[in-house]
Design a protein around this motif. Structure first.
Motif, PDB file in Angstrom:
ATOM      1  N   LEU A  37       0.822  -1.200   0.000  1.00  0.00           N
ATOM      2  CA  LEU A  37       0.000   0.000   0.000  1.00  0.00           C
ATOM      3  C   LEU A  37       0.861   1.256   0.000  1.00  0.00           C
ATOM      4  N   LEU A  38       0.443   2.243  -0.771  1.00  0.00           N
ATOM      5  CA  LEU A  38       1.108   3.541  -0.783  1.00  0.00           C
ATOM      6  C   LEU A  38       0.204   4.587  -0.138  1.00  0.00           C
ATOM      7  N   SER A  39       0.834   5.568   0.490  1.00  0.00           N
ATOM      8  CA  SER A  39       0.081   6.739   0.955  1.00  0.00           C
ATOM      9  C   SER A  39      -0.609   7.397  -0.234  1.00  0.00           C
ATOM     10  N   ASP A  40      -1.758   8.007   0.011  1.00  0.00           N
ATOM     11  CA  ASP A  40      -2.442   8.768  -1.053  1.00  0.00           C
ATOM     12  C   ASP A  40      -1.984  10.217  -1.095  1.00  0.00           C
ATOM     13  N   SER A  41      -0.927  10.549  -0.366  1.00  0.00           N
ATOM     14  CA  SER A  41      -0.457  11.933  -0.274  1.00  0.00           C
ATOM     15  C   SER A  41      -0.307  12.567  -1.661  1.00  0.00           C
ATOM     16  N   GLN A  42      -1.096  13.602  -1.925  1.00  0.00           N
ATOM     17  CA  GLN A  42      -1.052  14.294  -3.219  1.00  0.00           C
ATOM     18  C   GLN A  42      -1.759  15.647  -3.086  1.00  0.00           C
ATOM     19  N   SER A  43      -1.393  16.549  -3.968  1.00  0.00           N
ATOM     20  CA  SER A  43      -2.062  17.847  -4.014  1.00  0.00           C
ATOM     21  C   SER A  43      -3.354  17.719  -4.806  1.00  0.00           C
ATOM     22  N   LEU A  44      -4.407  18.336  -4.306  1.00  0.00           N
ATOM     23  CA  LEU A  44      -5.727  18.196  -4.925  1.00  0.00           C
ATOM     24  C   LEU A  44      -6.169  19.442  -5.679  1.00  0.00           C
ATOM     25  N   ASN A  45      -5.273  20.419  -5.850  1.00  0.00           N
ATOM     26  CA  ASN A  45      -5.739  21.674  -6.453  1.00  0.00           C
ATOM     27  C   ASN A  45      -6.179  21.512  -7.901  1.00  0.00           C
ATOM     28  N   ASP A  46      -5.609  20.538  -8.614  1.00  0.00           N
ATOM     29  CA  ASP A  46      -6.076  20.341  -9.993  1.00  0.00           C
ATOM     30  C   ASP A  46      -7.475  19.720 -10.022  1.00  0.00           C
ATOM     31  N   LEU A  47      -7.731  18.802  -9.105  1.00  0.00           N
ATOM     32  CA  LEU A  47      -9.085  18.233  -9.004  1.00  0.00           C
ATOM     33  C   LEU A  47     -10.092  19.320  -8.614  1.00  0.00           C
ATOM     34  N   VAL A  48      -9.719  20.131  -7.625  1.00  0.00           N
ATOM     35  CA  VAL A  48     -10.614  21.211  -7.176  1.00  0.00           C
ATOM     36  C   VAL A  48     -10.905  22.182  -8.313  1.00  0.00           C
ATOM     37  N   ASP A  49      -9.890  22.427  -9.107  1.00  0.00           N
ATOM     38  CA  ASP A  49     -10.051  23.354 -10.222  1.00  0.00           C
ATOM     39  C   ASP A  49     -11.181  22.909 -11.162  1.00  0.00           C
ATOM     40  N   VAL A  50     -11.197  21.639 -11.540  1.00  0.00           N
ATOM     41  CA  VAL A  50     -12.273  21.178 -12.441  1.00  0.00           C
ATOM     42  C   VAL A  50     -13.616  21.147 -11.702  1.00  0.00           C
TER      43      VAL A  50
END
Lengths: 346, 346
Positions: free
Chosen positions: A203-216
């Motif tokens: 398993l990997l952490s889901d650590s990621q920036s979400l600003n591109d998802l929020v943008d759409v």
């Protein structure tokens, strides 16, 4: 050249020394050869004690996070990338576009420069991916035994596009709740590396920036009421916070919560509830029912939201209870996390 | 009430526990009863993971400092007030007016809540005096032995009034250097409390916010070239930084540097050079010679600049040397601080 030592920092076997926090020549060298070199931008290169920049018109957003995750490196990330993701996500959960970050380092004497460089390079990569610039910073060093390797505090500023009003107090009964993906990945990935707990997982952490998802999301549905990333305290705590802020109850369906087999089995094995485990790359969004299908569709079309699902809705409830319909058809109150499940998860 | 524990925090004998960093109910209680209560403003009370606000038009400035001062309480201040002063001063050295601050706390398990409250109340007081608002924050807890009581990272944002251009790279040969007051007070006051060094002194740290002094300075002389507060590394290091950034030499006169008898004797006793000792409430300003008398006059008329004096000037020097005319009429090169004089001074 004056103001520099003649030899470079030793990134293969050198360590952090007290003198690196002194404000003198050694600190200047660390800043030049490590931070300015990795973060590479004209703001930092000016070497003032502050950065100045122009922001687009609009309401300004500021968020901060101090990161003390242990261990510093975990499957899928490290404290460096996490320190970017955490603050970028806090900014963009308001609908704001993040622009500029500051970074403050508290280093423990004796920490290997090689590992510090790996962390700083990871920060630089994560910042680049999120489209944010680390414009100013600070470095302090504490004696051995008064810290734990590396702590990183990041603060970000962003600007909210005109027309958005996204906050924890905006939710009304009837609003739908969309979760962007599986829960528990970060907490379980970090925990798998703890000295006293090590277990086998890919398993990997889901650590990621979400600003591109929020943008759409905000482009498609500017009427979104509230967004929040369920970090410490997990989804269960986040839903309780929002119920409290908005004065509503929340009902959701366990069957709609995506969860990996690895997280489910680790939680069963360790006696933990995935609803309270930290995530670092997921969000919940609340919107009026007439917008939920459209919002779900744009989220699913994005690589960071492909597993998104409508998990429930806000309801009228003066007690502000969060309740879950269980897989067996019963109902369970999901209270605030009252103990400590996993210390130093972020 | 749901979401709260029924009894308040115990500020007389309670301690910081790991659960205060969990993101759950205990953390929520700490935030409510300690931070929101002390910092008392509508931004924090909204309990979002970020704060939003409007800023006046103009170039935005951001600065950050992580504070690890030891001991946490010292004559004339504590880590709480210092964490405000440090960041307010970094902001206003650009000429900017500081508006909003974030605060990130890294607490060590077992630290007394009573002392933490004293620190937080001191922050609130210092923020109020400086006219800045603490709008967002974060709290983490680390296990006993992995921290040192309390570390505080603050980040500030401010806005530069139109027409100012104040930076370390702006200095030209011939520019005059004005120092706002005596040097060494902060470093010697903190040092006097160190376990292995305790000596008798009534000296207080100079820790204070300088934004009100800066306000009168930039109003009177908007043409100021550069300002900086000589913190870690002291006046000697700050002058070297500016010489380096602007590509000039600097010459100053030891006789013009205000220094208290207590600092002078402590430095003699301990073998320290006051030029490298940290200050937390002083600044140096560079301006064209035709503005120096006016700038000096407004500084001296302000309670935080009454001891101000013109200490020297920038000169043509490709080597960017900083040189001091000594009290005995000789000349001495003041190099960058290369060792560590006083660890954890801020």
């Amino acid at each position: 050249m004056k103001g520099k030592t003649k030899t470079g920092l030793n990134f293969s076997s050198g360590i952090v020394e007290m003198v690196h926090g002194s404000g003198g020549r050694a600190m200047s060298q660390l800043v030049d050869e490590l931070f300015i070199s990795a973060f590479d931008n004209p703001y930092l290169s000016q070497k003032n004690d502050q950065a100045s920049f122009d922001l687009p018109a609009g309401r300004v957003v500021m968020a901060t996070d101090s990161h003390v995750v242990s261990p510093l490196f975990f499957p899928g990330g490290d404290i460096g990338s996490l320190a970017i993701h955490g603050t970028v996500n806090d900014i963009c959960m308001s609908g704001a576009k993040p622009y500029f970050l500051s970074a403050g380092f508290i280093l423990e004497e004796g920490y290997p420069l090689k590992s510090l460089k790996r962390i700083v390079d990871s920060m630089a990569l994560a910042a680049g991916e999120a489209g944010v610039t680390i414009v100013t910073g600070d470095t302090k060093v504490v004696e051995r035994g008064n810290g734990d390797g590396v702590f990183i505090s990041t603060t970000g500023v962003g600007v909210i596009p005109t027309g958005l009003d996204i906050a924890g107090s905006n939710v009304k009964p009837g609003d739908k709740i969309i979760l962007s993906g599986s829960i528990g990945d970060h907490g379980v990935a970090v925990m798998s590396q703890r000295e006293n707990l090590t277990f086998e997982t890919t398993l990997l952490s889901d650590s990621q920036s979400l600003n591109d998802l929020v943008d759409v999301m905000v482009t498609a549905v500017p009427e979104i009421k509230c967004m929040r990333d369920p970090t410490r305290g997990g989804l269960g705590t986040t839903l309780n916070e929002i119920a409290q802020q908005s004065g509503v109850g929340i009902q959701f369906d366990e069957m709609q919560i995506p969860i990996s087999a690895q997280v489910a089995s680790a939680c069963e094995f360790l006696g933990l509830d995935p609803l309270y485990i930290a995530n670092e790359g997921k969000l919940v969004a609340f919107c009026a029912p007439e917008h939920s299908d459209q919002l779900l569709a744009v989220m699913r079309a994005h690589p960071k939201g492909w597993e998104a699902s409508i998990i429930g809705e806000a309801v009228v409830d003066d007690h502000r209870f969060v309740q879950m319909k269980t897989a067996f058809g019963g109902s369970r109150v999901v209270d605030w996390l009252s103990g400590e499940q996993l210390p130093r998860i972020c």
